[in-house]
Every structure is written in structure tokens, then in C-alpha cells.
Enzyme design. Structure first.
Site, PDB file in Angstrom:
ATOM      1  N   PRO A  50       0.788  -1.234   0.000  1.00 35.18           N
ATOM      2  CA  PRO A  50       0.000   0.000   0.000  1.00 35.18           C
ATOM      3  C   PRO A  50       0.821   1.284   0.000  1.00 35.18           C
ATOM      4  O   PRO A  50       0.314   2.322   0.472  1.00 35.18           O
ATOM      5  CB  PRO A  50      -0.760  -0.126   1.326  1.00 35.18           C
ATOM      6  CG  PRO A  50       0.252  -0.748   2.250  1.00 35.18           C
ATOM      7  CD  PRO A  50       1.030  -1.714   1.397  1.00 35.18           C
ATOM      8  N   ASP A  51       2.055   1.288  -0.475  1.00 37.06           N
ATOM      9  CA  ASP A  51       2.922   2.459  -0.323  1.00 37.06           C
ATOM     10  C   ASP A  51       2.270   3.751  -0.809  1.00 37.06           C
ATOM     11  O   ASP A  51       2.185   4.745  -0.072  1.00 37.06           O
ATOM     12  CB  ASP A  51       4.228   2.231  -1.080  1.00 37.06           C
ATOM     13  CG  ASP A  51       5.103   1.195  -0.411  1.00 37.06           C
ATOM     14  OD1 ASP A  51       6.164   1.573   0.100  1.00 37.06           O
ATOM     15  OD2 ASP A  51       4.726   0.013  -0.408  1.00 37.06           O
TER      16      ASP A  51
END
Length: 783
Positions: A542-543
């Protein structure tokens, strides 16, 4: 700003009306979590299923099918989120109510070749370029669990709405933003466009994976990236001679290309030990490894419950559990405060206020005081410092830079960003260019006392500090929150790590791979006929999703004049994005499992082969109407009469037979032909695009989304443009990313006031690191 419990909520006073459909519900929810007063308006009541129950938390609810009554409510609002189902024309409302910020969200925007497409989640995801990568060799691409693209785009919608509120304070009027969910998601697909610029057409290439290995009681997923981590792993297994002498094993890429060697290390090491013991020992040795949790294991995890990841709730009289929210402010949770209201619960109260010509929104309004002058971007005058690596932290800074902030990267040659490829083109990767374009670079030795002093002086002249270094890294540098606040009491610190700052696992290290594994996404994103064939290996989620949440919270606190240490856990990002599945599992244990490509309720639903070379398409029938349209569009009337397929329940029972027939038909056509033929009949369908396909996508070109950055050493290099059209907001153009220390001298002189003689001495002794000569341009063929 006010206090809910003991947490200061920065967006109190922001007045929001939400008339969106399900794909965009989370935009208003995110603002509500940060304190905004959100009134959800439905034309007809909808039951609180797990999706609605998780996306309407902290909102009020009004049922209203009178467009004029809605218009009267909007006269008191700051932001209106709409998806074209309200009965009002957003453009007309904006002309009448010039103070209003309108965010119109739709799958592909209101213009362009795809604007009339039926944009269900499988369709949007297929056209994003990411689905083509999510597969194992010999298998079709695999759709994700949940609503990944919709949730990412909703976070962008919330952020853009707040930027527009800042811009309203500059211009004196609101805005109408036409947000394309498809493009908002492509912006987060791991810098797909610049990667495709460099790699070309990699169709048919299946990326090496990050496998999980069995333990005595579960699965553990290790991932060794750095040389230090590789050394630690070798020491763990006694540093055998067979792990020496192969240069490939010394690099991250090389280790990926030798999965058999890595399996020979991990498999015997893990097999006879518990998951908990393996992970604790791995983390103690600085070998990033985490468990792969199912939704049931996630909910039962004592360490996750102890860190406050979940909250108890009630849905239709049934007790359940849902994720508690994305943020921590100064060590306290920000998110869930009250369950989703029943449909129409606040209708009478809102109606009474409107009838009495009172605002249904109480209290003083949210008030922003920007520093930008008219004609400047709304965040002009805001200064941001980055102590960051790779993606989540730099992406947060990029979002702020896009709207005018001065973003300065604090960099050290001793500890370079892993996205900088020293010795490569311009000493940076294409990923680095995309995420750091338009920023400035300040090279400094942070291990030197004078270097730290200069950085703290920069903190004193800044508004926001962003860091995503390892747990405790800032403390080790003498740049903890206490030191930052001593330098600047008003500073906002944004930190994002695997687990934030709380709970038994708060010091664990890991990457997006580990957040997905802990958060249940990996376990669900697998081929359902196997136990551990996971398909999400190539992505970084999920960066960049976390970055949108970080930028939103930082901008909210800055607008409210609130100094906070904002923490975001990557694991929380995954779990909250799947919140409806977590709630569903708590309500009906065992009900949430890997569904493969049958993610929609209707049948057929799947990823099917086409006549293209390694070509695929998505078809996702929702109901009987879609089925009838599909049968007519492909000219197979016999399917409608086949007793196996007459009803939806029949089609579910005989889904394998139906998928075989559909695949036989799609195999005779190109993916584009399938998409165009079925979309013309209003059947959800799409070609599975590769990242390379995006470079020539006609819809993206119609929106000027594919843009070229003139980066020395990377010519040409294409990057993602804006995901919305707007009356007033114009994000900054994609300027080049900085060379290491490119702006060291200018920042030292202009911001810190360092005299010339002192500057040269600091450079001579290595405290300051200015840029060296630029790399020679590397000519690359046009794409």
C-alpha cells in the site's frame, strides 16, 4: 479544531455533503474521520451491508429525493462529493453556489473514449495495467479481493477536495473537479508509465515472486532486500560456503532469480518452528519476515488487537468487528468514533434546520489561511522536508509538491535512497524520477553534529517533515519528535512504517509485501485451488495509497494550525482497505475466502484468454440484465435457453461450464474487440492492459495523462499526469527529479543563510554534499 475524546481532529468545521455511489463512499468517510461534519444523502434508503457499514462510519444520514431540498442543503456546505446520481447537475449548482467545492467522481471521467463505459471494479482494474502483472506462470491474471482501485481513488478524491479548499481561500471561490477513478488508480500502480518507458513491452513476462514458506502452524513470508539483510540471513543459517561465490546472490534482483536457492534456505529453517517464533527471531536478526494471515487469523491476532487495529461495532443488531481507521495522532487513534447511521436517521433534524433557514452544520467553519498569492498554486509558501526511502514517504512529498509546496529531500551519500541507482542513468531509477520529480535535494552528513544542526535549522524554517525510515531511525539520528519540536514547535511530523508506533510488533521492519501478508490481502489474493499461490507479488501496495492518506492528514493539520506527529501503519492501510471483508468475517466466521476471479456476484465473471499474444480480457456480469445483454451481444441465443444458465443461481452452480463457453468465444477475438463489443451493449468488460499499453491508451491521451519528463539520462521518460479536470486547480508540470545534492548550495545560502566561506568549508570537510557533475544523457528510442 476540536477534541473528540483526547484526540484533536483538524477538520472540525468542514461541511461536507455526500451523494456518491459505492465506489467513492470512502472520500467523505476519510474527511469525517478527521473531524468533518458529513451528511450522507440517499434518494432511497439502502440497507447497511458490510460495505455501507464500514464506508459510512462517522457520517450523518438523510433520505431525500427532492433535488431542491438537496440544493438548499448544499448552500450551507463546503464540499460536495457526487457520482452523478443525485438528480442535480453539479456544474449548474457550482455556478449558483460559487463557494462550493464539487468533486464529481466517475470510473473514467465525463469526457474521453471510455467515459460511457460501465466501470465496475474489475473493468477499472483491468484497464489500469496492474492486473496484467498479478499472476503466476501458467495462470491467468488474478483480480484482487475487495475494491482496491476504488479505495485508492477515493483517498485521492478526499485529498484533492482539501487542496481545493486551500485554493478557495486563495481565489475566493470554489471549484468543480472531474475525478477519473481509473487515472487516480494508475497514479499508484508502482510508477507503471516510467517503468514501461524503460522496459518496453514485457507482455508475457511473469515477475519473480516473494513466496511464503510453511511453518509448524502457518505461513511466513520473508523478503531480504539489502546487503545487510542478506548477511544477517546467511549468519542465521551458519554462513555455509555454498552461499558465497555467486555474485547474483549478493543483489536483491539476483536473489529473486534464484528462487530454488532461497527456498533451500528458508524451507528447512521454518518447517519445524512456530510462525510466531520464526517471525520474532527473523525480526531480531533484521531479516524482514511476517506471517501470512487469513481474515480469521487477523481478527484473532492478539498483537494486532493490542495495538488498537480493530473496534467493536453493531450492524443490524449483530455484534461485529471492523478496522478502527488509518491514523494515529500523537500516539492516539484517529478514525472510528460512531457506527454508520441507519438510513435517514438524521432526516428530520436536517429538514427542521432547512425549514427554519438554519444551517444543519453547527459550529464555526473550517478556516484555512494559505500563504499563496492569487495566481500561485494553493500550497505555495509551504515547505516540506523529506527523510525518506523508496515509495511511501517520497510519494507523500510529491503530492504536496504537485500543488505548490517546496519539497526538500534530505539525502546522504552514505545512506542513499534505494531507488537511486548509483552508476546508472543519472544515478537514479525511473521510479525515483517519477516519485521525486520537481523536488530539491539537500546533501548532508547526518552522522555529523554540524550536519544534524543544519537539518534542525531547516526544520525551523519548514512546516512538515516526512519520514519512512526504519523504526527508531530518527531517534538514532537525534531527530526524534522532541528534537524537531524544539527546533519548531509548530512542525508536523509524518511517519509511516510497517506498524506505526504502537503494539507488540511496533519495531518490526517490512515492506508492502509484509503489510499485505499481515493484513489478509495476500491470503485472499491467491488461486483458490491452492494454499499459497499468491498473485500479488509484483506490486508495492500500500505504499502510494498510504501516501495519499499521509498527505491528506498533513494538509488537514497544517490548515488547522495543529502540530501533530501523524503515524500511518502500512498494515493498517491494507486492513482498512479491506474493511468490509473484515467485518463480514466477524459477522459470519468462515464466510470470507479466496474467490479467484469470481469477485462479482453475477456469472460469468472472470479473466478470459483472447486471440492476442498472451492477451486477456475481463467480463464481469452483475445480474440478469447483464446476462441477457451478453447473450445478445455475442450472438449465442442458445445460451439463454440452456437449462444450466436460465437463472442466476443456475449460472452459479454451473460456473465452470459457463466460463469454458465464454473462454471459447473470447479466444477468437482480440481483447479490444471483446471490450468494445460488450461495452457497446453495456456489459462490464475490459481488455487487460499491460503497463506498456498505457503509453498508447487513447483515453489517457485524450486527458493528457501521459506526460514526458525531460530528465537528463532518461530520454524519453513518460510519467503520470493529473487524474482530474478542474476549473481552477492545475498541478505542477513534471519537472525533473534532482541529482543528489543538486540544491545543497542554494538551500544553504537562501534558507539557512550560510556565508560563502563557511559553505565551502562545510563542503570541504564533507558535512555538506553538493552535486557532482551530471551523468551524460542516455539516448533511448522513442516509445
Amino acid at each position: 479544531m476540536t477534541v473528540a475524546g483526547s484526540v484533536a481532529l483538524p477538520l472540525v468545521g468542514l461541511r461536507v455533503v455526500d451523494t456518491t455511489n459505492a465506489p467513492s463512499w470512502s472520500s467523505a468517510r476519510l474527511l469525517a474521520d478527521l473531524g468533518a461534519d458529513v451528511i450522507r444523502v440517499e434518494r432511497t434508503p439502502r440497507p447497511l451491508d458490510p460495505l455501507a457499514a464500514t464506508r459510512h462510519v462517522n457520517k450523518r444520514s438523510m433520505v431525500c429525493d427532492d433535488p431542491e431540498r438537496l440544493r438548499a442543503l448544499l448552500a450551507h456546505a463546503d464540499v460536495w462529493f457526487d457520482s452523478g446520481t443525485s438528480g442535480l447537475d453539479p456544474a449548474a449548482v457550482r455556478q449558483e453556489q460559487t463557494q462550493l467545492v464539487v468533486v464529481s467522481s466517475s470510473p473514467f471521467g465525463t469526457t474521453g473514449p471510455y467515459s460511457s463505459f460501465v466501470g465496475t471494479h474489475p473493468v477499472v482494474y483491468a484497464l489500469s495495467g496492474q492486473l496484467s502483472l498479478c499472476r503466476l506462470a501458467g495462470r491467468p491474471p488474478l483480480l484482487p479481493p475487495g475494491q482496491l482501485a476504488f479505495e485508492v481513488a477515493a483517498a485521492m478524491g478526499a485529498y484533492v477536495a482539501l487542496v481545493a479548499i486551500w485554493n478557495r481561500a486563495v481565489l475566493g471561490e470554489g471549484d468543480h473537479i472531474d475525478l477519473a477513478i481509473h487515472e487516480a488508480f494508475i497514479q499508484t500502480t508502482d510508477t507503471a508509465l516510467p517503468g514501461a518507458s524503460v522496459r518496453g513491452d514485457s507482455r508475457g513476462t511473469v515477475a519473480p515472486g516473494h513466496p511464503a514458506f510453511p511453518t509448524r502452524d502457518g505461513l511466513v513470508r520473508p523478503l531480504v532486500v539489502s546487503h545487510r539483510q542478506w548477511t544477517a540471513l546467511r549468519d542465521w543459517v551458519g554462513d555455509p560456503p555454498e552461499l558465497h561465490g555467486d555474485d547474483d546472490l549478493e543483489t536483491y534482483t539476483g536473489r529473486l532469480l534464484h528462487p530454488d536457492v532461497m527456498a533451500s534456505i528458508y524451507a528447512p529453517l521454518f518447517a519445524d518452528t512456530t510462525t510466531e517464533a520464526i517471525c520474532e527471531e527473523a525480526q531480531r536478526r533484521n531479516v524482514p519476515a511476517t506471517p501470512v494471515l487469513s481474515p480469521a487469523q487477523l481478527l484473532a491476532s492478539e498483537p494486532l488487537r493490542r495495538r488498537g487495529m480493530f473496534v467493536d461495532t453493531v450492524v443490524d443488531g449483530r455484534p461485529g468487528v471492523m478496522p478502527s481507521g488509518y491514523w494515529e495522532f500523537d500516539g492516539r487513534r484517529v478514525g472510528f468514533r460512531q457506527p454508520a447511521a441507519a438510513a435517514g436517521a438524521d432526516t428530520d433534524a436536517v429538514d427542521d434546520d432547512l425549514t427554519a433557514d438554519r444551517s444543519p452544520f453547527a459550529g464555526p467553519r473550517f478556516d484555512v489561511r494559505p500563504r499563496a498569492g492569487r495566481g500561485a498554486r494553493p500550497l505555495a509558501g509551504v515547505r516540506v522536508l523529506e527523510l525518506t526511502q523508496l515509495m511511501a514517504g517520497p510519494e507523500t512529498g510529491k503530492l504536496l509538491r504537485d500543488h505548490g509546496a517546496d519539497v526538500i529531500r534530505i539525502e546522504s551519500r552514505a545512506f542513499p535512497d534505494q531507488s537511486r541507482v548509483f552508476g546508472g542513468a543519472a544515478n537514479m531509477s525511473s521510479q525515483f524520477v517519477s516519485i521525486n520529480r520537481g523536488k530539491r535535494s539537500f546533501g548532508v552528513d547526518l552522522t555529523a553534529d554540524e550536519g544534524r544542526r543544519l537539518v534542525l535549522e531547516l526544520v525551523g524554517a519548514s512546516d512538515i517533515v516526512i519520514e519512512n525510515l526504519g523504526p527508531g531511525a530518527l531517534d538514532g539520528l537525534g531527530l526524534d519528535i522532541g528534537a524537531l519540536r524544539a527546533a519548531n514547535p509548530a512542525v508536523i511530523l509524518v511517519s509511516t512504517q510497517l506498524f506505526g508506533g504502537s503494539g507488540p510488533w511496533s519495531d518490526w521492519r517490512g515492506f508492502g509485501t509484509h503489510a499485505r501478508s499481515i493484513g489478509g490481502q495476500t491470503w485472499l489474493w491467491r488461486y483458490p485451488d491452492t494454499a499459497a499461490d499468491f498473485a500479488e507479488n509484483p506490486i508495492f501496495f500500500p505504499d502510494q495509497f498510504t501516501a495519499r492518506l499521509a498527505a491528506l492528514a498533513a494538509l488537514a493539520c497544517l490548515g488547522a494550525g495543529q502540530s501533530s506527529h501523524i503515524r500511518l501503519s502500512q498494515a493498517d492501510g491494507v486492513v482498512n482497505q479491506l474493511s468490509e471483508l473484515v467485518l463480514q468475517e466477524s459477522l459470519e466466521p468462515g464466510s470470507v475466502d479466496a474467490r479467484g476471479n469470481r469477485v462479482e456476484r453475477g456469472r460469468p465473471c472472470g479473466v478470459y484468454p483472447t486471440a492476442d499474444d498472451d492477451g486477456w480480457c475481463v467480463i464481469a456480469v452483475r445480474d440478469d440484465a447483464d446476462w441477457d445483454a451478453l447473450v445478445a451481444a455475442i450472438g449465442q441465443p442458445g445460451w439463454a435457453d440452456d437449462e444450466r444458465f436460465r437463472t442466476e443461481s443456475d449460472r452459479h452452480r454451473h460456473a465452470d461450464d459457463l466460463d469454458g463457453l465464454v473462454a471459447s468465444w473470447t479466444s477468437t477475438l482480440t481483447a479490444s474487440d471483446v471490450m468494445e463489443r460488450l461495452q457497446a451493449a453495456l456489459v462490464p468488460a475490459a481488455a487487460v492492459a499491460t503497463p506498456f499499453d498505457l503509453l498508447a491508451d487513447p483515453h489517457l491521451y485524450a486527458h493528457d495523462f501521459v506526460q514526458m519528463v525531460e530528465q537528463p539520462g532518461w530520454e524519453p521518460l513518460f510519467v503520470e499526469g493529473s487524474c482530474f479536470r478542474s476549473d481552477h486547480l492545475d498541478p505542477a508540470p513534471p519537472d525533473p527529479a534532482p541529482r543528489h545534492g543538486e540544491h545543497t548550495r542554494a538551500i544553504a545560502t537562501e534558507v539557512l543563510g550560510v556565508a560563502d566561506a563557511q559553505l565551502e568549508e562545510l563542503v570541504r570537510v564533507g558535512v555538506l554534499e553538493p552535486a557532482t557533475e551530471p551523468a551524460e544523457a542516455v539516448s533511448r528510442p522513442a516509445v
